[in-house]
Design an enzyme around this catalytic site. Structure first.
Site, short mmCIF file in Angstrom:
data_model
loop_
_atom_site.label_atom_id
_atom_site.label_comp_id
_atom_site.label_asym_id
_atom_site.label_seq_id
_atom_site.Cartn_x
_atom_site.Cartn_y
_atom_site.Cartn_z
N ARG A 225 -0.23 1.21 29.59
CA ARG A 225 1.15 1.06 29.87
C ARG A 225 1.74 -0.08 29.96
NH1 ARG A 225 1.28 5.67 28.47
NH2 ARG A 225 1.65 7.37 29.51
N HIS A 273 3.60 1.86 20.36
CA HIS A 273 3.13 3.11 21.23
C HIS A 273 2.67 4.15 20.42
CE1 HIS A 273 3.59 4.80 25.78
NE2 HIS A 273 2.48 5.25 24.93
N1 NAP Z 1 -0.92 4.00 24.50
C1 NAP Z 1 -1.21 5.22 24.18
O1 NAP Z 1 -0.76 5.71 23.22
C2 NAP Z 1 -1.63 6.09 25.46
C3 NAP Z 1 -2.25 7.51 25.01
C4 NAP Z 1 -2.72 8.29 26.13
C5 NAP Z 1 -2.93 7.65 27.04
N2 NAP Z 1 -2.77 6.34 27.55
C6 NAP Z 1 -2.74 5.95 29.01
O2 NAP Z 1 -4.25 6.03 29.10
C7 NAP Z 1 -4.18 6.23 30.61
C8 NAP Z 1 -5.80 6.84 30.96
O3 NAP Z 1 -5.91 7.70 30.37
P1 NAP Z 1 -7.31 8.70 30.73
O4 NAP Z 1 -7.16 10.17 30.15
O5 NAP Z 1 -8.83 8.11 30.21
O6 NAP Z 1 -7.42 8.73 32.33
P2 NAP Z 1 -8.25 9.18 33.33
O7 NAP Z 1 -9.52 9.90 32.77
O8 NAP Z 1 -7.61 9.51 34.60
O9 NAP Z 1 -9.01 7.86 33.88
C9 NAP Z 1 -8.44 7.01 34.55
C10 NAP Z 1 -9.60 5.87 34.79
O10 NAP Z 1 -8.74 4.59 35.32
C11 NAP Z 1 -9.63 4.46 36.74
N3 NAP Z 1 -8.79 3.73 37.84
C12 NAP Z 1 -7.61 4.44 38.44
N4 NAP Z 1 -6.98 3.75 39.28
C13 NAP Z 1 -7.79 2.54 39.38
C14 NAP Z 1 -7.86 1.50 40.18
N5 NAP Z 1 -6.87 1.46 41.12
N6 NAP Z 1 -8.81 0.56 40.14
C15 NAP Z 1 -9.90 0.94 39.24
N7 NAP Z 1 -9.83 1.79 38.34
C16 NAP Z 1 -8.90 2.78 38.44
C17 NAP Z 1 -10.34 5.86 37.02
O11 NAP Z 1 -11.19 5.32 38.07
P3 NAP Z 1 -12.12 6.79 38.64
O12 NAP Z 1 -13.12 6.93 37.35
O13 NAP Z 1 -12.88 5.90 39.54
O14 NAP Z 1 -11.22 7.74 39.08
C18 NAP Z 1 -10.78 6.16 35.70
O15 NAP Z 1 -11.95 5.58 35.39
C19 NAP Z 1 -3.41 7.21 30.76
O16 NAP Z 1 -2.91 7.38 32.22
C20 NAP Z 1 -2.19 7.01 29.76
O17 NAP Z 1 -0.98 5.95 30.78
C21 NAP Z 1 -1.82 5.58 26.53
#
Ligand code: NAP
Length: 310
Positions: A225, A273
């Protein structure tokens, strides 16, 4: 008959609706419009307005048409208490993220950014390759998408580091967690890839002090983001050469305003994006599967924890 309430703040709302009708022929599906407070069993949404969901405690679940929960969690107390919010769990986004990030990492490693500017100046000049063992790629966020990125980068034999909130053990990845872990992670990473969810803890995490911890000549790739990055700090550090280049898919304001200084900085690559799109068929199929599992009382992946913020 199961009833579904739909809303998508997206230019693709009609395609979503069409795909939903095909996947749920036995359900009634209606698009929410202001004033509609008739009951429904499930909501399927992207960036819904607060008025759509306020008071709807009878919903059995709210399904998101994306992986990020930041937009819906901003609704705060307008969200119906006790109703699970379910985000997309890969649904075809992992491979797209891997393509995007590998393209950028390989471009920097093989110095294609520099060859492109040499080409503009009609310059034929060999550049010494970087030492791969020192070209460490750090992935901020080791969730569904971060792990897929890490695995894909590993295929090219880069040393890979990762950072998450809770400690992790992943084959081939040097894993860090917590505040102390972040320091070491940043100092070690020649390329930092941000794929964190946007939460109170991660907002603005890539600010001047943290960017300065990255080695001189490091690269940043942000596919999470825009609000993870302090854009002014990043621009200053790119201009000073501390950050040699950045590939950004997300911005604090989208579309990126025409007068934004990033457009003038050739070392900042900009994409609109598009790193990973929610795919209509895959996403709706996943929602249908999860809905069926919920109906049978089975556990599902991707339930958002509103306290954690993701
Ligand atoms: N640009 C784009 O086109 C696009 C598309 C899709 C998604 N996204 C973004 O990608 C993000 C991630 O997606 P995902 O499916 O991979 O999410 P996810 O499976 O929920 O993974 C989130 C990861 O971030 C870590 N995390 C969260 N808070 C943290 C903190 N305070 N300190 C350190 N690590 C932290 C989590 O740690 P833990 O493993 O310990 O829980 C987990 O490893 C989404 O939230 C979205 O905003 C962007």
């Amino acid at each position: 008959m199961t009833s579904i309430l739909f809303y998508a703040d997206s230019q693709h709302a009609q395609e979503w609706l069409h795909t939903l009708h095909r996947a749920f022929p036995q359900c009634t599906i209606r698009t929410w419009t202001p004033g509609d407070d008739a009951p429904a069993d499930y909501a399927i949404v992207w960036k819904p307005p607060a008025a759509m969901l306020a008071g709807r405690t009878q919903l059995k679940a709210i399904f998101l048409l994306g992986a990020g929960a930041d937009a819906i969690l901003q609704l705060g107390s307008a969200l119906p208490a006790g109703v699970p919010i379910v985000r997309l769990d890969d649904a075809g986004m992992g491979v797209q993220m891997a393509e995007y990030v590998c393209h950028a990492v390989l471009g920097y490693f093989r110095r294609f950014d520099q060859y492109a500017s040499q080409r503009d100046q009609h310059q034929w000049q060999f550049l010494m390759p970087y030492e791969k063992s020192e070209f460490r790629v750090g992935v901020l966020g080791l969730g569904v998408l971060g792990q897929r990125i890490a695995e894909s980068v590993l295929q090219f034999s880069f040393p890979v580091l990762g950072w998450s909130r809770t400690p992790k053990v992943i084959d081939g990845v040097t894993c860090y967690s917590g505040a102390d872990g972040l320091d070491v992670f940043l100092r070690e990473s020649r390329v930092v890839v941000c794929i964190l969810p946007l939460t109170n803890e991660t907002r603005g995490i890539l600010h001047r002090d943290n960017l300065l911890k990255m080695p001189q000549g490091a690269y940043l790739i942000n596919v999470a983001r825009g609000a993870h990055v302090n854009e002014e700090d990043l621009l200053t550090l790119v201009q000073s050469g501390h950050i040699a280049g950045a590939t950004l898919d997300v911005f604090q304001q989208e579309p990126l305003p025409a007068d934004h200084p990033f457009w003038q900085e050739s070392r900042i690559q900009i994409t609109p994006h598009m790193a990973a799109m929610s795919l209509f068929k895959e996403s709706v199929a996943q929602i249908a599967e999860k809905m069926a599992d919920l109906k049978q009382g089975l556990p599902i992946r991707g339930i958002v924890d509103s306290l954690r913020g993701y």
